[in-house]
Design an enzyme around this catalytic site. Structure first.
Site, mmCIF file in Angstrom:
data_model
loop_
_atom_site.group_PDB
_atom_site.id
_atom_site.type_symbol
_atom_site.label_atom_id
_atom_site.label_comp_id
_atom_site.label_asym_id
_atom_site.label_seq_id
_atom_site.Cartn_x
_atom_site.Cartn_y
_atom_site.Cartn_z
ATOM 1 N N GLY A 100 49.647 35.354 15.603
ATOM 2 C CA GLY A 100 50.131 36.718 15.363
ATOM 3 C C GLY A 100 50.448 36.990 13.908
ATOM 4 C CB SER A 122 46.946 40.944 12.343
ATOM 5 O OG SER A 122 47.687 41.046 13.539
ATOM 6 C CB SER A 167 64.890 36.868 18.820
ATOM 7 O OG SER A 167 65.730 37.992 18.638
ATOM 8 C CE1 TYR A 190 60.964 39.950 21.408
ATOM 9 C CE2 TYR A 190 63.346 39.929 21.101
ATOM 10 C CZ TYR A 190 62.062 39.789 20.585
ATOM 11 O OH TYR A 190 61.893 39.477 19.259
ATOM 12 C CE LYS A 236 60.803 36.439 20.683
ATOM 13 N NZ LYS A 236 59.679 35.796 19.982
HETATM 14 P P1 NAP Z 1 54.708 42.644 14.983
HETATM 15 O O1 NAP Z 1 54.759 43.294 13.644
HETATM 16 O O2 NAP Z 1 54.639 43.506 16.198
HETATM 17 O O3 NAP Z 1 53.434 41.637 14.994
HETATM 18 C C1 NAP Z 1 53.114 40.917 16.139
HETATM 19 C C2 NAP Z 1 51.925 40.032 15.848
HETATM 20 O O4 NAP Z 1 51.620 39.289 17.050
HETATM 21 C C3 NAP Z 1 50.665 40.799 15.492
HETATM 22 O O5 NAP Z 1 49.913 40.057 14.563
HETATM 23 C C4 NAP Z 1 49.913 40.873 16.832
HETATM 24 O O6 NAP Z 1 48.492 40.986 16.688
HETATM 25 C C5 NAP Z 1 50.255 39.513 17.397
HETATM 26 N N1 NAP Z 1 50.123 39.410 18.845
HETATM 27 C C6 NAP Z 1 50.680 40.197 19.809
HETATM 28 N N2 NAP Z 1 50.292 39.765 21.025
HETATM 29 C C7 NAP Z 1 49.487 38.688 20.834
HETATM 30 C C8 NAP Z 1 48.786 37.816 21.689
HETATM 31 N N3 NAP Z 1 48.813 37.942 23.022
HETATM 32 N N4 NAP Z 1 48.043 36.817 21.137
HETATM 33 C C9 NAP Z 1 47.984 36.664 19.791
HETATM 34 N N5 NAP Z 1 48.641 37.455 18.934
HETATM 35 C C10 NAP Z 1 49.371 38.462 19.445
HETATM 36 O O7 NAP Z 1 55.935 41.664 15.218
HETATM 37 P P2 NAP Z 1 57.012 41.065 14.166
HETATM 38 O O8 NAP Z 1 58.124 42.024 14.051
HETATM 39 O O9 NAP Z 1 56.317 40.584 12.949
HETATM 40 O O10 NAP Z 1 57.546 39.810 15.007
HETATM 41 C C11 NAP Z 1 56.977 38.508 14.912
HETATM 42 C C12 NAP Z 1 57.776 37.541 15.760
HETATM 43 O O11 NAP Z 1 59.127 37.527 15.331
HETATM 44 C C13 NAP Z 1 57.801 37.906 17.243
HETATM 45 O O12 NAP Z 1 57.788 36.735 18.033
HETATM 46 C C14 NAP Z 1 59.130 38.626 17.389
HETATM 47 O O13 NAP Z 1 59.618 38.550 18.701
HETATM 48 C C15 NAP Z 1 59.985 37.835 16.413
HETATM 49 N N6 NAP Z 1 61.159 38.557 15.933
HETATM 50 C C16 NAP Z 1 61.037 39.717 15.226
HETATM 51 C C17 NAP Z 1 62.187 40.378 14.769
HETATM 52 C C18 NAP Z 1 62.124 41.659 13.955
HETATM 53 O O14 NAP Z 1 63.177 42.222 13.647
HETATM 54 N N7 NAP Z 1 60.952 42.132 13.559
HETATM 55 C C19 NAP Z 1 63.450 39.848 15.062
HETATM 56 C C20 NAP Z 1 63.534 38.670 15.783
HETATM 57 C C21 NAP Z 1 62.387 38.030 16.206
HETATM 58 P P3 NAP Z 1 47.787 42.466 16.618
HETATM 59 O O15 NAP Z 1 48.117 43.034 15.256
HETATM 60 O O16 NAP Z 1 46.337 42.181 16.772
HETATM 61 O O17 NAP Z 1 48.387 43.266 17.743
#
Ligand code: NAP
Length: 248
Positions: free
Chosen positions: A13, A15, A143, A156, A160
């Site tokens: 993930g 991208s 998380s 979620y 986590k």
């Molecule tokens: P994001 O911007 O929504 O990006 C998610 C990434 O995961 C994208 O590259 C997406 O690919 C990919 N993805 C989704 N489903 C997939 C699948 N089935 N197989 C392979 N790739 C997949 O998310 P983010 O905010 O960067 O979060 C990244 C991680 O950190 C997640 O696990 C999230 O739960 C965790 N997290 C985030 C936050 C926050 O505040 N942002 C806080 C705590 C934890 P596509 O672009 O092709 O859809």
């Protein structure tokens, strides 16, 4: 000397968001990068080019982390292409937020499969090359919500929290083979996703955080860099909170 020079990292993930930040940070430190995405073909190609311009080998793979067979195939392909696998970052994740009262079975299953089953899939696949070389670092994206819980995010939060239990168990299973397993628990990280939220609401969140700001993808990437590198060679089974003191 760059601290990941010559290592091969697989990041799921990447991208956009946090995964993209991790890929760039690792590449700046000399790692060769294999990364995955679900559907963002163009963004993945752009990242591949950006990473390659840093003078390392980089390749994006369209691979559904929730699918066991695809995960096994992916690790085979990466090892064939890159020769080995030193670091696995299980970062791919989704949300399907709603109260339990309204949550469908599909919303539960999608989140558990993408966030938690994916970690099983990829770790199981990656342990093979890591066991062979008796070395490896596995980093799982949890998380703060997995530690504290959150109304409207029971699916979620469960995924986590499950990641933390899995991370500790794998640390116990694979420690004797010099394979480390740690989790990162980010708090509120400001990404493209959060840019669309109401500024007043977001400011309220920032004000409630002891460090008085949201986190950046670089903040999370730097913690991952530490866990991926030999600087953390005596650290396993831990969860590092990257949350500006939010849970303190
Ligand atoms: P994001 O911007 O929504 O990006 C998610 C990434 O995961 C994208 O590259 C997406 O690919 C990919 N993805 C989704 N489903 C997939 C699948 N089935 N197989 C392979 N790739 C997949 O998310 P983010 O905010 O960067 O979060 C990244 C991680 O950190 C997640 O696990 C999230 O739960 C965790 N997290 C985030 C936050 C926050 O505040 N942002 C806080 C705590 C934890 P596509 O672009 O092709 O859809």
């Amino acid at each position: 000397m760059k601290i990941l020079q010559g290592k091969v990292a697989l990041i799921t993930g990447a991208s956009r968001g946090i995964g993209r930040g991790i890929a760039l940070r690792f590449a700046q430190e000399g790692a060769n990068i294999a990364f995955t995405y679900a559907s963002s073909e163009e963004k993945a190609k752009a990242l591949e080019n950006e990473l390659s311009a840093l003078g390392i080998k980089a390749k994006g793979y369209k691979s559904d982390a929730a699918n066991f067979d695809q995960a096994m195939q992916l690790v085979d392909d990466v090892v064939k292409e890159f020769g080995t696998l030193d670091v696995l970052v299980n970062n791919a994740g989704i949300t399907r937020d709603t109260l339990l009262m309204r949550m469908t079975e599909q919303q539960w299953d999608e989140v558990i499969n993408t966030n938690l089953k994916s970690v099983f899939n990829l770790t199981k696949a990656a342990q093979k090359p890591m066991l062979k070389q008796r070395n490896g670092s596995i980093i799982n994206m949890s998380s703060v919500v997995g530690v504290k819980g959150n109304a409207g995010q029971s699916n979620y939060s469960a995924s986590k929290a499950g990641i933390i239990g899995f991370t500790k168990s794998i640390a116990l299973e694979l420690g004797s083979r010099n394979i480390r397993s740690n989790a990162i628990a980010p708090g509120f990280i400001e990404t493209e996703m959060t840019e669309v939220l109401d500024e007043k609401v977001v400011q309220g969140w920032r004000d409630s955080i002891p460090l008085k700001r949201g986190g950046t993808t670089e903040d999370v990437a730097n913690a991952c860099l530490f866990l991926a590198s030999d600087l953390s060679s005596y650290i396993t089974g831990q969860t590092i909170h990257v949350c500006g003191g939010m849970l303190t």
